[in-house]
Design an enzyme around this catalytic site. Structure first.
Site, PDB file in Angstrom:
ATOM      1  N   LYS A 185       7.500 -18.811  -8.753  1.00 20.36           N
ATOM      2  CA  LYS A 185       6.831 -17.703  -9.426  1.00 20.36           C
ATOM      3  C   LYS A 185       5.624 -18.225 -10.203  1.00 20.36           C
ATOM      4  O   LYS A 185       5.736 -19.222 -10.926  1.00 20.36           O
ATOM      5  CB  LYS A 185       7.826 -17.039 -10.382  1.00 20.36           C
ATOM      6  N   PHE A 234      -4.036   4.471  14.906  1.00 20.03           N
ATOM      7  CA  PHE A 234      -4.298   5.505  13.913  1.00 20.03           C
ATOM      8  C   PHE A 234      -5.462   5.054  13.045  1.00 20.03           C
ATOM      9  O   PHE A 234      -5.684   3.854  12.872  1.00 20.03           O
ATOM     10  CB  PHE A 234      -3.062   5.734  13.029  1.00 20.03           C
ATOM     11  N   LYS A 250     -11.298  -2.115  18.728  1.00 16.72           N
ATOM     12  CA  LYS A 250      -9.939  -2.649  18.896  1.00 16.72           C
ATOM     13  C   LYS A 250      -9.458  -2.542  20.339  1.00 16.72           C
ATOM     14  O   LYS A 250      -8.347  -2.949  20.657  1.00 16.72           O
ATOM     15  CB  LYS A 250      -8.984  -1.921  17.957  1.00 16.72           C
ATOM     16  N   ASP A 257      -4.366  -5.872   5.173  1.00 25.75           N
ATOM     17  CA  ASP A 257      -5.450  -6.622   5.809  1.00 25.75           C
ATOM     18  C   ASP A 257      -5.369  -8.109   5.500  1.00 25.75           C
ATOM     19  O   ASP A 257      -5.776  -8.931   6.303  1.00 25.75           O
ATOM     20  CB  ASP A 257      -6.796  -6.071   5.334  1.00 25.75           C
ATOM     21  N   ASN A 266       0.858  -1.194   0.000  1.00 25.31           N
ATOM     22  CA  ASN A 266       0.000   0.000   0.000  1.00 25.31           C
ATOM     23  C   ASN A 266       0.887   1.235   0.000  1.00 25.31           C
ATOM     24  O   ASN A 266       2.117   1.136   0.034  1.00 25.31           O
ATOM     25  CB  ASN A 266      -0.963  -0.024   1.195  1.00 25.31           C
ATOM     26  N   PRO A 309      -3.120 -10.896  11.121  1.00 26.12           N
ATOM     27  CA  PRO A 309      -3.390 -10.561  12.521  1.00 26.12           C
ATOM     28  C   PRO A 309      -3.508  -9.048  12.670  1.00 26.12           C
ATOM     29  O   PRO A 309      -2.836  -8.296  11.960  1.00 26.12           O
ATOM     30  CB  PRO A 309      -2.141 -11.065  13.255  1.00 26.12           C
ATOM     31  N   ASP A 310      -4.375  -8.599  13.579  1.00 25.87           N
ATOM     32  CA  ASP A 310      -4.477  -7.171  13.860  1.00 25.87           C
ATOM     33  C   ASP A 310      -3.546  -6.857  15.026  1.00 25.87           C
ATOM     34  O   ASP A 310      -3.798  -7.253  16.163  1.00 25.87           O
ATOM     35  CB  ASP A 310      -5.933  -6.791  14.201  1.00 25.87           C
ATOM     36  N   ILE A 311      -2.475  -6.159  14.729  1.00 24.28           N
ATOM     37  CA  ILE A 311      -1.427  -5.936  15.731  1.00 24.28           C
ATOM     38  C   ILE A 311      -1.939  -5.012  16.837  1.00 24.28           C
ATOM     39  O   ILE A 311      -1.741  -5.260  18.027  1.00 24.28           O
ATOM     40  CB  ILE A 311      -0.164  -5.361  15.047  1.00 24.28           C
TER      41      ILE A 311
HETATM   42  O1  C5P Z   1      -8.723  -1.225  10.800  1.00 26.76           O
HETATM   43  P1  C5P Z   1      -7.766  -0.211  10.320  1.00 26.76           P
HETATM   44  O2  C5P Z   1      -6.681  -0.782   9.449  1.00 26.76           O
HETATM   45  O3  C5P Z   1      -8.366   1.022   9.719  1.00 26.76           O
HETATM   46  O4  C5P Z   1      -7.087   0.285  11.692  1.00 26.76           O
HETATM   47  C1  C5P Z   1      -6.002   1.128  11.673  1.00 26.76           C
HETATM   48  C2  C5P Z   1      -5.213   0.956  12.950  1.00 26.76           C
HETATM   49  O5  C5P Z   1      -5.041  -0.421  13.263  1.00 26.76           O
HETATM   50  C3  C5P Z   1      -3.818   1.505  12.833  1.00 26.76           C
HETATM   51  O6  C5P Z   1      -3.397   1.929  14.111  1.00 26.76           O
HETATM   52  C4  C5P Z   1      -3.022   0.309  12.374  1.00 26.76           C
HETATM   53  O7  C5P Z   1      -1.656   0.438  12.676  1.00 26.76           O
HETATM   54  C5  C5P Z   1      -3.679  -0.793  13.152  1.00 26.76           C
HETATM   55  N1  C5P Z   1      -3.654  -2.110  12.493  1.00 26.76           N
HETATM   56  C6  C5P Z   1      -2.824  -3.108  12.986  1.00 26.76           C
HETATM   57  N2  C5P Z   1      -2.830  -4.355  12.401  1.00 26.76           N
HETATM   58  C7  C5P Z   1      -3.655  -4.613  11.364  1.00 26.76           C
HETATM   59  C8  C5P Z   1      -4.508  -3.615  10.861  1.00 26.76           C
HETATM   60  C9  C5P Z   1      -4.469  -2.371  11.445  1.00 26.76           C
HETATM   61  O8  C5P Z   1      -2.057  -2.854  13.936  1.00 26.76           O
HETATM   62  N3  C5P Z   1      -3.643  -5.823  10.827  1.00 26.76           N
END
Ligand code: C5P
Length: 407
Positions: free
Chosen positions: A292, A329, A347, A282, A214, A309-311
């Protein structure tokens, strides 16, 4: 709050120059001593007499005026100040400053000064967006020049967009923030604290040569890591791929994918504060593809993806070593605050810095940011500012929240 602070105000030549009069008044009301230099064009918009009446001092206008030089040389003018404030800062003044051109009293004082300089740009939207102005801005920011604004809206020329001089009270607030931060300089309110920051994009491999990515530049996260470290925090920055150099005094760990970023964050715990700025992808590929993918292998490949995973949510949910303050953020183009509040709740982080990435404000990858700080029960709207100014303000807020230093 500005008692006895000496501000050298440089008034450039723009239609917003008249606002310098109100600015002088507001700064003096707060106790500042204001001395003004006007460019020749500046004197076309407001008279030196008005400026002099409000500052209570002569308005300095011309390098080659023997009386000016005899009374107060440009070196002395530029040194007998605690802050040099350029408002309005025209495109021309910014260009001169960026390239060290000294052709009149204002630009000579700006080149001769050894004091911090803050600019409040004001110009037509196309002039502001012109690559030359944006290039000059980057040079100035690299030189450590502080900035407030510009704002967005109707411009005197009849067009609308970025380029409006920041509101006078926003300029005053930026000056106050500068002095309050400086009066605390030398103190390290985050000494003994540990900070963790994520920044940049992640790259998710499609096969050994291709990846999902991205547009995140990493600038905001790097600035936050640097600002936290400057206040004394032992800071780890976990960064996805960027072209930025490691910030000073920050332990930087470079990773590629979301899963690597998560592992590096976990390894950096415990931390007192975690600020997740990274634009984590995501999704990633469901299966590792070790070869390849060939173009001529039939129909275009269907990419089977699974969620990463959502960190941020993961750090917020940790049982024993959850950082005391977890900040996320949220980049949005509409309903910025409402979405941010929802994201905070979902979150389970403590604060969300909502950044407005609608085209009218901070565009991803740019040097500016317009943010709202969303906490459990408050929303603060911060004026448009450079990413480093946003970072400093956020770091200061984090320090206030965590309280007295532990060492
Ligand atoms: O859900 P979204 O991507 O809009 O959320 C943004 C926030 O979540 C940011 O702080 C981003 O660093 C964190 N984030 C994360 N891991 C992910 C997706 C988002 O830490 N997989």
């Amino acid at each position: 709050m500005l008692q006895d602070k000496r501000v050298l105000l440089i008034v450039g030549g723009g239609i917003a120059a008249y606002k310098a009069l109100d600015l002088i008044r507001r700064l003096r009301e707060r106790g500042a001593r204001v001395r003004a230099i006007m460019t020749r064009a500046g004197t076309e918009f407001v008279t030196p007499l008005s400026v002099a009446s409000l500052t209570g001092e002569k308005a300095y206008t011309d390098l080659f005026s023997l009386t000016d030089e005899a009374e107060m040389g440009h070196i002395r003018l530029s040194r007998e100040a605690d802050l040099v404030l350029v408002a309005p800062a025209t495109a021309d003044l910014m260009a001169s400053m960026a390239h060290g051109i000294a052709r009149d009293l204002a630009t000579t004082a700006l080149l001769a000064t050894d004091k911090p300089v803050m600019i409040a740009p004001s110009m037509n939207v196309q002039m502001w967006l012109h690559p030359a102005t944006q290039r000059n801005l980057r040079i100035l920011e690299g030189d450590g020049i502080l900035r407030v604004g510009p704002g967005s809206g109707d411009l005197a020329c009849g067009e609308s967009g970025d380029g409006r001089l920041a509101e006078v009270m926003d300029i005053v607030a930026a000056v106050e923030t500068f002095f309050s931060a400086r009066s605390k300089a030398g103190d390290q309110p985050l000494a003994g604290r540990r900070a963790l920051v994520t920044a940049g994009p992640t790259h998710e491999a499609i096969d050994p040569v291709r990846y999902i990515a991205n547009r995140s530049s990493g600038k905001q996260g790097y600035a936050i890591a640097q600002a936290l470290a400057a206040l004394g925090a032992e800071t780890t920055l976990v960064s996805g791929p960027t072209v930025l150099p490691d910030p000073d005094r920050v332990f930087t760990v470079r990773v590629e994918s979301a899963r690597e970023m998560l592992a590096a964050c976990e390894a950096a715990l415990p931390a007192d504060v975690a600020v997740c700025v990274a634009a984590v992808a995501d999704w990633r590929m469901a299966d590792d593809t070790r070869q390849k993918i060939k173009k001529n292998s039939g129909a275009p490949p269907a990419l089977k993806l699974v969620e990463n995973p959502d960190i941020l949510a993961g750090l917020s949910a940790r049982a024993n070593d959850r950082p005391r303050l977890v900040v996320g953020f949220a980049a949005e183009t509409q309903n910025v605050v409402a979405y941010a509040q929802a994201k905070r709740a979902k979150k389970h982080c403590d604060w969300i810095v909502a950044n407005d990435v609608s085209p009218a404000t901070g565009i991803m990858g740019g040097d500016d940011n317009t943010v709202h700080l969303v906490t459990a029960d408050t929303v603060e709207d911060w004026p448009p500012a450079s990413k480093s100014a946003v970072a400093e303000r956020l770091a200061r807020r984090i320090a206030d929240h965590l309280g007295e230093p532990t060492v």
